[in-house]
Structures are given as structure tokens and as C-alpha cells.
Design a protein around this motif. Structure first.
Motif, short mmCIF file in Angstrom:
data_model
loop_
_atom_site.label_atom_id
_atom_site.label_comp_id
_atom_site.label_asym_id
_atom_site.label_seq_id
_atom_site.Cartn_x
_atom_site.Cartn_y
_atom_site.Cartn_z
N THR A 140 60.95 56.59 -33.06
CA THR A 140 59.80 56.17 -32.25
C THR A 140 58.56 56.22 -33.11
O THR A 140 58.18 57.29 -33.59
CB THR A 140 59.63 57.06 -31.02
N SER A 151 61.26 61.36 -24.98
CA SER A 151 62.70 61.14 -25.10
C SER A 151 63.43 62.43 -24.78
O SER A 151 63.01 63.52 -25.18
CB SER A 151 63.06 60.66 -26.51
N TYR A 152 64.52 62.30 -24.05
CA TYR A 152 65.34 63.46 -23.68
C TYR A 152 66.79 63.00 -23.75
O TYR A 152 67.21 62.07 -23.06
CB TYR A 152 64.97 63.99 -22.30
N GLY A 167 66.76 62.18 -34.16
CA GLY A 167 65.54 61.62 -33.59
C GLY A 167 64.34 61.83 -34.50
O GLY A 167 64.17 62.90 -35.09
N VAL A 169 60.06 61.09 -34.59
CA VAL A 169 58.80 60.61 -34.04
C VAL A 169 57.82 60.48 -35.20
O VAL A 169 57.53 61.47 -35.89
CB VAL A 169 58.23 61.56 -32.97
N GLN A 182 59.98 65.12 -27.52
CA GLN A 182 61.37 64.81 -27.83
C GLN A 182 62.21 66.06 -27.60
O GLN A 182 61.90 67.14 -28.10
CB GLN A 182 61.50 64.35 -29.29
N PRO A 199 66.14 66.65 -34.22
CA PRO A 199 64.84 66.11 -33.81
C PRO A 199 63.80 66.37 -34.89
O PRO A 199 63.72 67.48 -35.43
CB PRO A 199 64.53 66.88 -32.52
N HIS A 212 58.94 68.97 -30.06
CA HIS A 212 60.36 68.65 -30.08
C HIS A 212 61.16 69.93 -29.94
O HIS A 212 60.66 71.03 -30.19
CB HIS A 212 60.76 67.87 -31.32
#
Length: 273
Positions: A140, A151-152, A167, A169, A182, A199, A212
Motif C-alpha cells: 500500500t 488492512s487486516y 505486507g 506500507v 496494518q 508486516p 502494524h
């Protein structure tokens, strides 16, 4: 309970490789096993799109949201598909994405927030049994100021299955007042199952709210004991706990009959975990 196919037969088919959305659409669109699909939502447009993967195919989905456009995208994997999804959002646009993997699958999501006050929400679930391998990647990018993302992702693995979540960010140097969250939560149902979660944050602005977190653990033994004391078997208690764990993601897809059908499929998959 209607099946997934029964429900999506009532939706409009996204024919061809380009779906253009010009206004407010009350009825969802559906694409089954698309090789390539481009969704273009005009300024102020609004729609729901369902993508169903039933075959082991490669898939590429590109979504472009113009200023003020709203899109709800639900992606369901019932076969070992490889999917790449690219979402670009202009100012004031909103995108809510729900992705559910009920078999081995590899899904990659790239989200670019390119206009002020753009907002993206992604909820993901994977259920891996036997020797299945589920992969969910998310990147993202907050490219401008004043955008929000959340986001989850939840994973459950049993047997010798493997689950992966990666993930990222990214916050650009001028993307001040970013709000990005996140979270990855996971449950292992056997000693041989494995879930890895990564993350990450890459931040180049100083006025931001970013967080996160990640957990990988076992089922809640106290909760299972509590339910067994009230007459449930251990299997029933375990299933009920998993249903609650993944259900709060699935129900956010926003298409009520579809959510129920997905939960039915998830419950059937739980029998194999």
C-alpha cells in the motif's frame, strides 16, 4: 442455503477485458476466472464487483478509481489461482477489498493512493489444510498527503499447510497526515502447520499515524473450555472459535447473500483443518 454459483448467477457478468462504471450501480458485477480485467470507475461512480477463481489460472486485475468513486471488491479463491491486483485511487475515492482463500492460492495486491483524502480498506482471510500453501502479498503506497488505509489479514493453517503474509506500507516524503494501519493475526491448528507474517513500514514523512502488528498462536484454550462446559464438544468449540475468527472479515464484503455463502464454504473447509 444458496451456493456461490447460485448467487452470482443473479449478478451481471463483467464481459470482456474492460468494465466501465459510469454511475451508481445497484446490482453487483461478477467475473469468473478472468485472465485479464480492467475496472474503470468514473468520477462519483459507485459499484460492487465480485471476482471468483475456480480454476488454476493466472489472473490480472487492474482497478482505476476516479475522483470520488466508490468500489467494493470481493475476491474469492476456491482453486489454486495466481492473481495480481493493482488499484489506483484518485482524490476522495473509497475502495473496500475483501479477499478469501479457501485453497492453495497466491494473491498479490498493489494499492496506490494518488489523490488527497483517498481511502482503502482491505480485509483478507486464508484457510489452509493438508499440504496447501496460501500466499497473500500487499503493498500500500501513500503517495500524497491526507490519505487513509487499513488492512487486516487473518490466517488459519492445519495439517502440514503453510500460510504467508507479506505486507508493506509505503509513505512518500510529501505524504503528510497519513493514517495507515496494518494487522496480521494467525492461528495454527497443528504442530506441523506453519504461518509466516511480515508486516512492514517504510515512512519518509514525519506527520503520520502508522501502526502494524502480527501474531501467530494457538486456539484460545480457555474459550474452548468455557464452551465445552456449556455442552459443546471439543470439535464444535474449535469450529465455533474459528468461525468467529474469520467471520468478522468475511461479513464486511457488503453483499449479504454472498457473505453467507462464503461463510458456508469456510465452515465446510474447517472440517478439513
Amino acid at each position: 442455503m444458496e451456493t456461490i454459483l447460485d448467487i452470482i448467477r443473479r449478478f451481471r457478468t463483467a464481459d470482456g477485458e474492460v468494465l466501465r462504471i459510469a454511475g451508481v450501480e445497484a446490482e453487483p458485477f461478477v467475473a469468473v476466472d478472468p485472465r485479464k480485467l480492467r475496472v474503470e470507475a468514473a468520477a462519483g461512480a459507485s459499484a460492487q464487483v465480485v471476482v471468483l477463481h475456480t480454476a488454476p489460472e493466472m489472473s490480472e486485475l487492474r482497478v482505476e478509481l476516479a475522483e470520488g468513486a466508490h468500489l467494493e471488491l470481493t475476491e474469492l479463491f476456491t482453486a489454486e489461482a495466481f492473481a495480481e491486483v493493482y488499484v489506483t485511487q484518485a482524490a476522495y475515492s473509497r475502495c473496500r477489498l475483501t479477499t478469501v482463500q479457501l485453497s492453495s492460492a497466491n494473491a498479490s495486491y498493489r494499492i496506490d493512493l494518488d489523490g488527497a483524502d483517498a481511502e482503502n480498506e482491505l480485509g483478507g482471510v486464508f484457510l489452509a489444510a493438508g499440504e496447501e500453501h496460501c500466499v497473500l502479498k500487499l503493498h500500500t503506497a501513500h503517495n500524497v498527503a491526507d490519505c487513509r488505509s487499513n488492512s487486516y489479514v487473518k490466517g488459519v493453517a492445519g495439517g502440514c499447510a503453510v500460510g504467508e503474509f507479506c505486507g508493506m506500507v509505503y509513505v512518500a516524503p510529501d505524504a503528510q497526515r497519513t493514517d495507515a494501519r496494518q494487522q496480521s493475526r494467525n492461528i495454527l491448528l497443528s504442530e506441523t502447520a506453519r504461518i509466516t507474517t511480515q508486516p512492514q513500514l517504510e515512512i519518509y514523512a514525519d506527520d503520520v499515524k502508522c501502526s502494524h502488528g502480527a501474531t501467530v498462536g494457538q486456539m484460545d484454550a480457555e474459550a474452548i473450555l468455557y464452551m465445552r462446559q456449556r455442552g459443546l464438544s471439543e470439535a464444535q468449540a474449535r469450529r465455533l472459535q474459528i468461525e468467529g475468527f474469520v467471520g468478522d472479515v468475511v461479513v464486511r464484503c457488503g453483499i449479504e447473500p454472498l457473505c453467507g455463502a462464503i461463510l458456508e464454504l469456510a465452515s465446510a473447509k474447517m472440517e478439513k483443518l
